[in-house]
Design an enzyme around this catalytic site. Structure first.
Site, PDB file in Angstrom:
ATOM      1  CD  GLU A  86      -3.082  -0.885   0.375  1.00 40.06           C
ATOM      2  OE1 GLU A  86      -3.227   0.252  -0.113  1.00 40.06           O
ATOM      3  OE2 GLU A  86      -3.859  -1.825   0.161  1.00 40.06           O
ATOM      4  CB  THR A 134       9.580   4.504  -0.329  1.00 45.83           C
ATOM      5  OG1 THR A 134       9.419   5.907  -0.534  1.00 45.83           O
ATOM      6  CG2 THR A 134       9.225   4.203   1.122  1.00 45.83           C
ATOM      7  CG  ASP A 135      12.356   9.009  -1.507  1.00 43.67           C
ATOM      8  OD1 ASP A 135      11.178   8.686  -1.277  1.00 43.67           O
ATOM      9  OD2 ASP A 135      12.664   9.880  -2.349  1.00 43.67           O
ATOM     10  CD  GLU A 136       6.768   9.012   0.795  1.00 48.14           C
ATOM     11  OE1 GLU A 136       6.092   9.197   1.831  1.00 48.14           O
ATOM     12  OE2 GLU A 136       6.274   8.933  -0.340  1.00 48.14           O
ATOM     13  CE1 TYR A 160       4.346   3.368   1.107  1.00 48.85           C
ATOM     14  CE2 TYR A 160       5.235   5.599   1.020  1.00 48.85           C
ATOM     15  CZ  TYR A 160       5.226   4.294   0.554  1.00 48.85           C
ATOM     16  OH  TYR A 160       6.075   3.906  -0.439  1.00 48.85           O
ATOM     17  CE  LYS A 164       7.842  -0.019   1.055  1.00 45.57           C
ATOM     18  NZ  LYS A 164       7.678  -1.293   0.302  1.00 45.57           N
ATOM     19  CE  LYS A 199       0.335   6.802  -5.024  1.00 44.57           C
ATOM     20  NZ  LYS A 199       1.593   6.069  -5.054  1.00 44.57           N
TER      21      LYS A 199
END
Length: 355
Positions: A86, A134-136, A160, A164, A199
């Site tokens: 997700e 992810t870079d997040e 989110y 991750k 997105k």
């Protein structure tokens, strides 16, 4: 020697692009495409592959451990590429439970199945569990901060990114605790074909064509590093081929843009297309340019997202130095390819607008 790959989230945006890319590059490899076909999974993303030799589609949830284990055994999988997740931050803010279930519990379920299959015997076979992140997970950067590097402290700021980050830690733990042969890649924002239209880039493209508002959070000053999806696939390929087991590789586009500048670029490029191709005005009469207007008039500034990270940027020096990675597409060429694809594939994106 031919490989046998299990690709999770294979009917999603990046997963589908990876499957198409890998099939072109390695036509003799077996690919098992697994997807639960939730709202963002679209079997049409795999059109042209189903029914071909060596390609198998399985509709299943990654949390279904016995099913995943059976797939690994049946197809003698030696490489698992894990995209399933997700990923929409807004959805994670309003409904975080699904993110914990898929991104944390689902990843752990895959790791359990992989451990049982590959490490259950006396002599573990060569294998690879590649985890796509992810870079997040690294949090947010200030204007003058250098890009995120692989040893960066994790500071996730949304449900989110927190989910991750947890999955990244689980993958690392299964390598150090059990010896599972893993690699992880953390990528910047992707764009390109098959991108679900919630997105930013596909939302703006499809809204311009329909004459609908273009929502921009806050003042649009948030910055993201953008990576064309096929360049991301190339990076994963290099990690699978030559990456060091247990290592993490950041894959970025060296391409930072403010959100508002992205939206304005899309507006201007589509306006230019409409001026050059009269048929577009007939196909999309609601687009401002069809009647001589400007798509920029559709821009609307909306209340900022809760906890909105200000800037992401990737330091991709490690994968460049060790594996020879560099993006092929510039942002200008990638955006043109993306717009071309959406204009040519209206039958793909129209049905998704009703989900």
């Amino acid at each position: 020697m031919a490989r046998s790959l299990l690709v999770t989230g294979a009917a999603g945006f990046i997963g589908a692009n990876f499957v198409h890319y890998w099939r072109r590059k390695y036509p003799d490899d077996c690919i098992v495409a697994l997807d639960a076909l939730t709202y963002a999974g679209n079997r049409a993303n795999l059109a042209g592959l189903e029914g071909s030799a060596g390609f198998h589609f399985v509709q299943a949830n990654i949390c279904d451990n016995p099913r995943v284990l059976a797939i690994l055994q049946e197809h003698r999988v030696d490489t698992l590429v894990h995209f399933a997740a997700e990923s929409h931050v807004d959805r994670s803010i309003t409904a975080p439970d699904a993110f914990i279930e898929t991104n944390v519990v689902g990843t752990h379920s895959l790791l359990q199945a992989a451990r049982e299959y590959w490490l259950g015997g006396a002599e573990p076979p060569p294998h690879r569990f590649h985890h796509v992140s992810t870079d997040e997970v690294y949090g947010s950067l200030a204007p003058e901060d250098p890009g995120f590097h692989e040893a960066q402290q994790y500071q996730p700021n949304s449900p989110y990114s927190a989910s991750k980050a947890a999955s990244d830690h689980l993958v690392r733990a299964y390598h150090h605790t059990y010896g599972l042969q893993v690699t992880t890649s953390n990528c910047s924002n992707n764009y390109g074909p098959y991108h679900f239209p919630e997105k930013l880039i596909p939302l703006c493209l499809t809204n311009i064509l329909r004459g609908l508002p273009l929502p921009v959070y806050g003042d649009g000053s948030n910055i993201r590093d953008w990576l064309y999806v096929e360049d991301h696939c190339r990076g994963i390929e290099l990690v699978l081929q030559d990456g060091v087991v247990g290592e993490t590789y950041n894959i970025g586009g060296n391409n930072e843009w403010r959100n508002l500048a992205i939206v304005e670029l899309l507006c201007d490029e589509l306006d230019r297309r409409f001026r050059a191709e009269s048929a577009l005005g007939e196909r999309f009469p609601q687009a401002p340019a069809a009647s001589g207007g400007s798509a920029r008039d559709l821009i609307r500034f909306v209340e900022d997202r809760a906890g909105h990270d200000w800037r992401y940027a990737i330091d991709a020096n490690k994968i460049t130095r060790e594996l020879g990675y560099s993006p092929v597409e510039t942002f200008e060429t990638g955006i043109r390819r993306t717009i071309d694809w959406y204009l040519a594939n209206e039958n793909w994106w129209r049905p998704l607008l009703h989900r």
